[in-house]
Design a protein around this motif. Structure first.
Motif, PDB file in Angstrom:
ATOM      1  N   TYR A  71       0.827  -1.203   0.000  1.00 43.83           N
ATOM      2  CA  TYR A  71       0.000   0.000   0.000  1.00 43.83           C
ATOM      3  C   TYR A  71       0.865   1.258   0.000  1.00 43.83           C
ATOM      4  O   TYR A  71       0.612   2.215  -0.725  1.00 43.83           O
ATOM      5  CB  TYR A  71      -0.922   0.017   1.232  1.00 43.83           C
ATOM      6  CG  TYR A  71      -2.041  -1.002   1.214  1.00 43.83           C
ATOM      7  CD1 TYR A  71      -2.467  -1.599   0.023  1.00 43.83           C
ATOM      8  CD2 TYR A  71      -2.682  -1.368   2.396  1.00 43.83           C
ATOM      9  CE1 TYR A  71      -3.498  -2.527   0.028  1.00 43.83           C
ATOM     10  CE2 TYR A  71      -3.726  -2.279   2.406  1.00 43.83           C
ATOM     11  CZ  TYR A  71      -4.124  -2.872   1.213  1.00 43.83           C
ATOM     12  OH  TYR A  71      -5.148  -3.784   1.216  1.00 43.83           O
ATOM     13  N   HIS A  76       2.010   3.984  -3.308  1.00 46.42           N
ATOM     14  CA  HIS A  76       1.679   5.395  -3.082  1.00 46.42           C
ATOM     15  C   HIS A  76       2.910   6.283  -3.230  1.00 46.42           C
ATOM     16  O   HIS A  76       2.909   7.289  -3.931  1.00 46.42           O
ATOM     17  CB  HIS A  76       1.083   5.548  -1.682  1.00 46.42           C
ATOM     18  CG  HIS A  76       1.132   6.934  -1.131  1.00 46.42           C
ATOM     19  ND1 HIS A  76       0.288   7.932  -1.557  1.00 46.42           N
ATOM     20  CD2 HIS A  76       1.940   7.506  -0.202  1.00 46.42           C
ATOM     21  CE1 HIS A  76       0.567   9.047  -0.913  1.00 46.42           C
ATOM     22  NE2 HIS A  76       1.561   8.817  -0.085  1.00 46.42           N
ATOM     23  N   GLN A  77       3.992   5.877  -2.565  1.00 42.44           N
ATOM     24  CA  GLN A  77       5.186   6.715  -2.558  1.00 42.44           C
ATOM     25  C   GLN A  77       5.822   6.808  -3.946  1.00 42.44           C
ATOM     26  O   GLN A  77       6.272   7.869  -4.352  1.00 42.44           O
ATOM     27  CB  GLN A  77       6.199   6.152  -1.548  1.00 42.44           C
ATOM     28  CG  GLN A  77       7.168   7.200  -1.056  1.00 42.44           C
ATOM     29  CD  GLN A  77       8.239   6.627  -0.139  1.00 42.44           C
ATOM     30  OE1 GLN A  77       8.681   5.487  -0.314  1.00 42.44           O
ATOM     31  NE2 GLN A  77       8.671   7.410   0.821  1.00 42.44           N
ATOM     32  N   THR A 102      -5.873   3.341   4.116  1.00 39.97           N
ATOM     33  CA  THR A 102      -5.328   3.767   2.819  1.00 39.97           C
ATOM     34  C   THR A 102      -5.942   5.073   2.310  1.00 39.97           C
ATOM     35  O   THR A 102      -5.343   5.757   1.489  1.00 39.97           O
ATOM     36  CB  THR A 102      -5.514   2.670   1.751  1.00 39.97           C
ATOM     37  OG1 THR A 102      -6.914   2.326   1.688  1.00 39.97           O
ATOM     38  CG2 THR A 102      -4.703   1.432   2.096  1.00 39.97           C
ATOM     39  N   LEU A 127      -3.931   8.345   2.426  1.00 39.13           N
ATOM     40  CA  LEU A 127      -2.815   8.549   1.498  1.00 39.13           C
ATOM     41  C   LEU A 127      -3.151   9.572   0.415  1.00 39.13           C
ATOM     42  O   LEU A 127      -2.255  10.131  -0.218  1.00 39.13           O
ATOM     43  CB  LEU A 127      -2.441   7.219   0.827  1.00 39.13           C
ATOM     44  CG  LEU A 127      -1.936   6.095   1.733  1.00 39.13           C
ATOM     45  CD1 LEU A 127      -1.807   4.800   0.950  1.00 39.13           C
ATOM     46  CD2 LEU A 127      -0.581   6.484   2.338  1.00 39.13           C
ATOM     47  N   PHE A 128      -4.427   9.793   0.190  1.00 43.11           N
ATOM     48  CA  PHE A 128      -4.830  10.650  -0.942  1.00 43.11           C
ATOM     49  C   PHE A 128      -5.460  11.957  -0.494  1.00 43.11           C
ATOM     50  O   PHE A 128      -6.044  12.674  -1.285  1.00 43.11           O
ATOM     51  CB  PHE A 128      -5.778   9.878  -1.863  1.00 43.11           C
ATOM     52  CG  PHE A 128      -5.257   8.494  -2.126  1.00 43.11           C
ATOM     53  CD1 PHE A 128      -4.077   8.326  -2.823  1.00 43.11           C
ATOM     54  CD2 PHE A 128      -5.899   7.380  -1.626  1.00 43.11           C
ATOM     55  CE1 PHE A 128      -3.545   7.066  -3.019  1.00 43.11           C
ATOM     56  CE2 PHE A 128      -5.381   6.115  -1.814  1.00 43.11           C
ATOM     57  CZ  PHE A 128      -4.198   5.950  -2.511  1.00 43.11           C
ATOM     58  N   TRP A 179      -3.917  14.841  -6.587  1.00 37.22           N
ATOM     59  CA  TRP A 179      -4.318  13.807  -5.635  1.00 37.22           C
ATOM     60  C   TRP A 179      -5.333  12.830  -6.220  1.00 37.22           C
ATOM     61  O   TRP A 179      -5.347  11.662  -5.867  1.00 37.22           O
ATOM     62  CB  TRP A 179      -4.843  14.446  -4.347  1.00 37.22           C
ATOM     63  CG  TRP A 179      -3.782  15.257  -3.682  1.00 37.22           C
ATOM     64  CD1 TRP A 179      -3.562  16.599  -3.853  1.00 37.22           C
ATOM     65  CD2 TRP A 179      -2.729  14.784  -2.829  1.00 37.22           C
ATOM     66  NE1 TRP A 179      -2.447  16.991  -3.135  1.00 37.22           N
ATOM     67  CE2 TRP A 179      -1.930  15.905  -2.497  1.00 37.22           C
ATOM     68  CE3 TRP A 179      -2.393  13.538  -2.307  1.00 37.22           C
ATOM     69  CZ2 TRP A 179      -0.816  15.800  -1.671  1.00 37.22           C
ATOM     70  CZ3 TRP A 179      -1.296  13.443  -1.488  1.00 37.22           C
ATOM     71  CH2 TRP A 179      -0.513  14.555  -1.179  1.00 37.22           C
ATOM     72  N   LEU A 197      -3.468  10.458  -8.288  1.00 41.41           N
ATOM     73  CA  LEU A 197      -2.719   9.585  -7.386  1.00 41.41           C
ATOM     74  C   LEU A 197      -3.628   8.453  -6.879  1.00 41.41           C
ATOM     75  O   LEU A 197      -3.247   7.281  -6.890  1.00 41.41           O
ATOM     76  CB  LEU A 197      -2.215  10.418  -6.205  1.00 41.41           C
ATOM     77  CG  LEU A 197      -1.166   9.798  -5.300  1.00 41.41           C
ATOM     78  CD1 LEU A 197       0.121   9.575  -6.064  1.00 41.41           C
ATOM     79  CD2 LEU A 197      -0.896  10.707  -4.104  1.00 41.41           C
ATOM     80  N   ALA A 198      -4.836   8.831  -6.458  1.00 45.36           N
ATOM     81  CA  ALA A 198      -5.771   7.837  -5.923  1.00 45.36           C
ATOM     82  C   ALA A 198      -6.169   6.820  -6.995  1.00 45.36           C
ATOM     83  O   ALA A 198      -6.193   5.607  -6.735  1.00 45.36           O
ATOM     84  CB  ALA A 198      -7.010   8.540  -5.367  1.00 45.36           C
ATOM     85  N   TRP A 240      -3.181   4.628  -7.900  1.00 46.46           N
ATOM     86  CA  TRP A 240      -2.908   3.680  -6.808  1.00 46.46           C
ATOM     87  C   TRP A 240      -3.872   2.503  -6.860  1.00 46.46           C
ATOM     88  O   TRP A 240      -3.475   1.344  -6.748  1.00 46.46           O
ATOM     89  CB  TRP A 240      -3.039   4.420  -5.472  1.00 46.46           C
ATOM     90  CG  TRP A 240      -2.691   3.607  -4.267  1.00 46.46           C
ATOM     91  CD1 TRP A 240      -1.467   3.471  -3.695  1.00 46.46           C
ATOM     92  CD2 TRP A 240      -3.596   2.823  -3.461  1.00 46.46           C
ATOM     93  NE1 TRP A 240      -1.542   2.655  -2.589  1.00 46.46           N
ATOM     94  CE2 TRP A 240      -2.835   2.241  -2.413  1.00 46.46           C
ATOM     95  CE3 TRP A 240      -4.964   2.561  -3.519  1.00 46.46           C
ATOM     96  CZ2 TRP A 240      -3.401   1.406  -1.444  1.00 46.46           C
ATOM     97  CZ3 TRP A 240      -5.527   1.722  -2.554  1.00 46.46           C
ATOM     98  CH2 TRP A 240      -4.741   1.158  -1.524  1.00 46.46           C
TER      99      TRP A 240
END
Lengths: 192, 249
Positions: B105, B109-110, B171, B174-175, B185, B188-189, B192
């Motif tokens: 997870y 993300h990173q 999780t 993270l977004f 973002w 990103l979500a 991911w």
């Protein structure tokens, strides 16, 4: 005048001069920087002492500052590489002669170091030390996985080798095994 | 506002400072958690692998926290509520599957976040461009283990699924946008979900269906609200420095 160890990708390790506005250019400065660069580059890597810092491509340049400070720019192979501090200390020691004045080692991150910065000489020394050198990459593809060229066993030369672990004794190496001679060996893994 | 939110030169902490603190704390806390595996991992290769990943994260943390202030003061002298890491990274190691689920997870993300930031300017972008290459190895490591455990024995499969399900509710954080982090973002979500979903499916496991945050919570890690286990982790991480200020070897 600044001495830059790695001005362009095609010729890593070739010292060339580049202009900087704040340091007056004198022949003395130029000679001093070239000498300091050679000495810093000759320092052995603390974890792979077969290689010099110049072989590894981590000394980015030397610049003599107005205030008499000799500044050495050093880049880490990995951000968490614990050897960087020892490298900086060894560089300061190598440049301890009075003519260099105060020596300052600064850490630079950009452009990021890649395994393509290792010189041909460095690759030869790695193989000699039983460590499979990284494959050269060209432009970064999609992470470390897509590379498909075989990795040659440094002991018997077979290309029939398999991955045991992506991480080995240091962050920069992976652990492999040769399926021909059965010897395990380190591979300096690609970072592109 | 805490004293440690002041930037090195004093004055009002800017968004860049808060960004460095949030991302730096993520890396620092996960490095500490992974370091707990040293000497305890199931096989020697994994002991070495998890320690190496921890070392990469610690290097990132040092760079990031140095952008926000004195790295040692920030790591060792802040109280729990002053940390800005997401709650995911502070979750206890659990069994090996729990650790791998947390790695999957977080490293996906990173890698995506650093990949976005690497195109920008400034010190955060320089660090991201450097660290994204290392993170690719972390993600690859987590992927390989997720596949191996998910598509392995009945027991490894059960545990991997349970780990993925158990951490799923951490999780969503993270977004959530972080001030000073110039990321897209939403991209990103969705990125991911695509990557993580594909890995889980390839591992013949089920993508968790529950909400990506708790139904009730006092707040998020980014606001300084942490889960129960975090205080104990900090106590272990900080006690030597607090008992012997300036100690070194």
């Amino acid at each position: 005048m600044t001495h830059t160890a790695r001005p362009t990708r095609p010729e890593p390790g070739t010292p060339t001069a580049a202009e900087t506005p704040d340091v007056p250019e004198t022949p003395d400065t130029h000679a001093l920087e070239a000498e300091a660069l050679a000495l810093a580059g000759a320092v052995p890597d603390p974890e792979l002492p077969q290689l010099s810092l110049a072989d590894l491509g981590v000394v980015r340049g030397v610049a003599r500052q107005r205030d008499g400070v000799t500044e050495v720019r050093l880049t880490p192979t990995y951000t968490g590489c614990p050897a960087v501090e020892t490298m900086a200390e060894d560089i300061r020691e190598a440049l301890s002669a009075r003519r260099f004045g105060t020596v300052r080692v600064v850490r630079v991150l950009s452009p990021a170091w890649t395994t393509d910065d290792i010189t041909d000489e460095g690759r030869r020394k790695l193989a000699e030390a039983g460590i499979a050198p990284p494959r050269s990459g060209g432009p970064a593809a999609d992470g470390p996985v897509p590379l498909s060229l075989a990795i040659r066993c440094p002991n018997c030369g077979s290309v029939d080798t398999e991955l045991l672990s992506r991480f080995s004794s240091t962050a920069c190496k992976a652990l492999r095994r040769c399926t021909a001679c059965r010897e395990p060996f380190d591979h300096f893994k690609e970072l592109l | 506002m805490s004293a440690y939110e002041q930037p090195p030169g004093g004055g009002t902490p800017g968004p860049e400072h808060r960004a460095a603190l949030a991302l730096g704390d993520d890396a620092l806390v996960l490095a500490q958690r992974l370091g707990e595996w040293a000497g305890h991992a199931p096989v020697l290769e994994e002991d070495v692998a998890l320690s190496n990943i921890a070392l990469d994260l610690l290097g990132q943390a040092r760079t990031l926290l140095s952008l926000a202030g004195d790295e040692d003061e920030l790591a060792y002298l802040r109280e729990e509520r002053e940390f800005r890491n997401v709650q995911l990274v502070e979750q206890p190691n659990g069994d090996f599957a729990d650790t791998i689920a947390r790695q999957l997870y977080f490293s996906v993300h990173q890698e995506l976040l650093y990949g976005q930031l690497a195109g920008g300017r400034g010190e955060l972008a320089e660090l991201a461009a450097k660290a994204v290459k290392e993170t690719a190895y972390h993600r690859d490591h987590a992927e390989q283990w997720t596949l191996r455990l998910g598509d392995g024995t009945a027991e490894s499969r059960r545990r991997m699924q349970s780990a993925l399900d158990g951490l799923w509710r951490y999780t969503g954080e993270l977004f959530q946008p972080v001030e000073g982090v110039p990321a897209d973002w939403e991209a990103l979500a969705s990125g991911w979900r695509n990557v993580v979903g594909a890995v889980i499916e390839q591992a013949t496991l089920a993508v968790p269906e529950g909400p990506q945050s708790s139904a009730w919570s006092a707040g998020t890690g980014r606001q300084g609200v942490h889960t129960e286990a975090f205080g104990r982790m900090l106590a272990e991480m900080q006690h030597l420095h607090r008992s012997h200020p300036g100690a070194s070897w």
